[in-house]
Design a protein around this motif. Sequence first.
Motif, short mmCIF file in Angstrom:
data_model
loop_
_atom_site.label_atom_id
_atom_site.label_comp_id
_atom_site.label_asym_id
_atom_site.label_seq_id
_atom_site.Cartn_x
_atom_site.Cartn_y
_atom_site.Cartn_z
N GLN A 130 0.52 -1.32 0.16
CA GLN A 130 0.09 -0.17 -0.14
C GLN A 130 1.14 1.27 0.51
O GLN A 130 1.82 1.20 0.75
CB GLN A 130 -1.17 0.38 1.20
N ARG A 131 0.92 2.30 -0.63
CA ARG A 131 1.00 3.44 -1.45
C ARG A 131 1.79 4.34 0.71
O ARG A 131 0.95 4.41 1.77
CB ARG A 131 0.26 4.59 -1.46
N ASN A 132 3.33 4.86 0.30
CA ASN A 132 2.82 5.53 2.04
C ASN A 132 2.58 4.55 2.98
O ASN A 132 2.04 5.04 4.83
CB ASN A 132 2.15 7.41 2.14
N SER A 133 3.06 2.93 3.15
CA SER A 133 2.55 2.50 4.14
C SER A 133 3.27 1.07 4.36
O SER A 133 4.17 0.58 3.31
CB SER A 133 0.94 2.05 4.54
N ASN A 134 3.13 0.78 5.23
CA ASN A 134 4.05 -1.20 5.62
C ASN A 134 3.37 -2.01 5.05
O ASN A 134 3.20 -2.90 5.09
CB ASN A 134 4.71 -0.89 6.37
N ILE A 135 1.69 -2.24 4.75
CA ILE A 135 1.11 -2.70 4.75
C ILE A 135 1.16 -3.43 3.26
O ILE A 135 0.77 -3.25 2.01
CB ILE A 135 -0.33 -2.41 4.37
N PHE A 136 1.01 -5.09 3.24
CA PHE A 136 1.05 -5.41 1.77
C PHE A 136 -0.94 -6.57 1.50
O PHE A 136 -0.97 -6.85 2.67
CB PHE A 136 1.52 -6.21 1.86
N PHE A 137 -0.94 -6.58 0.26
CA PHE A 137 -2.21 -6.92 0.51
C PHE A 137 -1.94 -7.59 -0.86
O PHE A 137 -1.03 -7.57 -1.73
CB PHE A 137 -3.20 -6.26 -0.37
N LEU A 138 -2.73 -8.90 -0.79
CA LEU A 138 -2.03 -9.78 -1.69
C LEU A 138 -2.87 -9.42 -3.15
O LEU A 138 -4.27 -8.76 -3.57
CB LEU A 138 -3.19 -11.10 -0.92
N ALA A 139 -2.25 -9.46 -4.38
CA ALA A 139 -2.37 -9.48 -5.29
C ALA A 139 -2.63 -10.45 -6.36
O ALA A 139 -1.52 -11.55 -6.40
CB ALA A 139 -2.18 -8.22 -6.11
N ASP A 140 -3.24 -10.36 -7.88
CA ASP A 140 -3.61 -10.79 -9.02
C ASP A 140 -2.22 -10.63 -9.67
O ASP A 140 -1.06 -9.89 -10.17
CB ASP A 140 -4.13 -10.97 -9.71
N ARG A 141 -0.94 -12.20 -9.86
CA ARG A 141 0.37 -11.95 -10.03
C ARG A 141 -0.06 -11.42 -11.89
O ARG A 141 1.28 -10.68 -11.99
CB ARG A 141 1.16 -13.13 -10.10
N ALA A 142 -0.90 -12.52 -13.02
CA ALA A 142 -0.56 -11.93 -14.23
C ALA A 142 -1.23 -10.58 -13.88
O ALA A 142 -0.42 -9.47 -14.80
CB ALA A 142 -1.47 -12.40 -14.41
N GLN A 143 -1.95 -9.72 -13.19
CA GLN A 143 -2.03 -8.26 -13.50
C GLN A 143 -1.17 -7.05 -12.35
O GLN A 143 -1.62 -6.52 -13.17
CB GLN A 143 -3.80 -8.16 -12.34
N THR A 144 -0.17 -7.73 -11.70
CA THR A 144 0.50 -6.75 -11.30
C THR A 144 1.54 -7.16 -12.23
O THR A 144 1.99 -5.86 -12.21
CB THR A 144 1.18 -7.76 -9.89
N LEU A 145 2.43 -8.25 -13.41
CA LEU A 145 3.30 -7.94 -13.93
C LEU A 145 2.76 -7.32 -14.93
O LEU A 145 3.35 -6.24 -15.13
CB LEU A 145 2.84 -9.74 -14.57
N GLY A 146 1.35 -7.24 -15.51
CA GLY A 146 0.67 -6.39 -16.26
C GLY A 146 0.95 -4.85 -16.03
O GLY A 146 1.79 -3.67 -17.16
N SER A 147 0.83 -4.07 -14.84
CA SER A 147 0.87 -2.91 -14.80
C SER A 147 2.49 -2.99 -14.40
O SER A 147 2.63 -1.75 -13.98
CB SER A 147 -0.03 -2.62 -13.65
N CYS A 148 3.44 -4.21 -13.70
CA CYS A 148 5.16 -3.51 -13.86
C CYS A 148 5.59 -2.90 -15.46
O CYS A 148 6.38 -2.21 -15.27
CB CYS A 148 5.66 -4.52 -13.07
N LYS A 149 5.36 -4.11 -16.36
CA LYS A 149 5.14 -3.86 -17.76
C LYS A 149 4.74 -2.34 -18.24
O LYS A 149 5.78 -1.77 -18.67
CB LYS A 149 4.92 -5.26 -18.30
N LYS A 150 3.79 -2.18 -17.76
CA LYS A 150 3.25 -0.74 -18.42
C LYS A 150 4.17 0.47 -17.39
O LYS A 150 4.22 1.37 -18.44
CB LYS A 150 1.79 -0.72 -18.04
N GLU A 151 4.59 0.60 -16.58
CA GLU A 151 5.08 1.40 -15.39
C GLU A 151 6.83 1.55 -16.64
O GLU A 151 6.95 2.12 -16.47
CB GLU A 151 5.67 0.73 -14.42
#
Length: 81
Positions: free
Chosen positions: A49-70
């Motif tokens: 989570q932005r500006n936080s130390n909290i992590f949330f479970l995410a979809d691997r494919a969706q995360t990969l796609g957003s990282c590639k776009k970034e």
Amino acid sequence: MSSKGNENGDNLEEVSAIKEELNKKIKEQKVVVDELSNLKKNRKVYIQQRNSNIFFLADRAQTLGSCKKELDNMKKDLQEL
């Protein structure tokens, strides 16, 4: 040397520093994309989570796609400089 010449030199140094920082971020993002690409399908991925130390479970494919776009956006920004 005139003050205008000095301003141009300062400006070039600024652009160079920005390019260097952007290159560093691009290298880091490439590592993230490679790591996500090489994960097994059943592995869990968490995003911070932005500006936080909290992590949330995410979809691997969706995360990969957003990282590639970034990564693509960073490369585009570097080309524009």
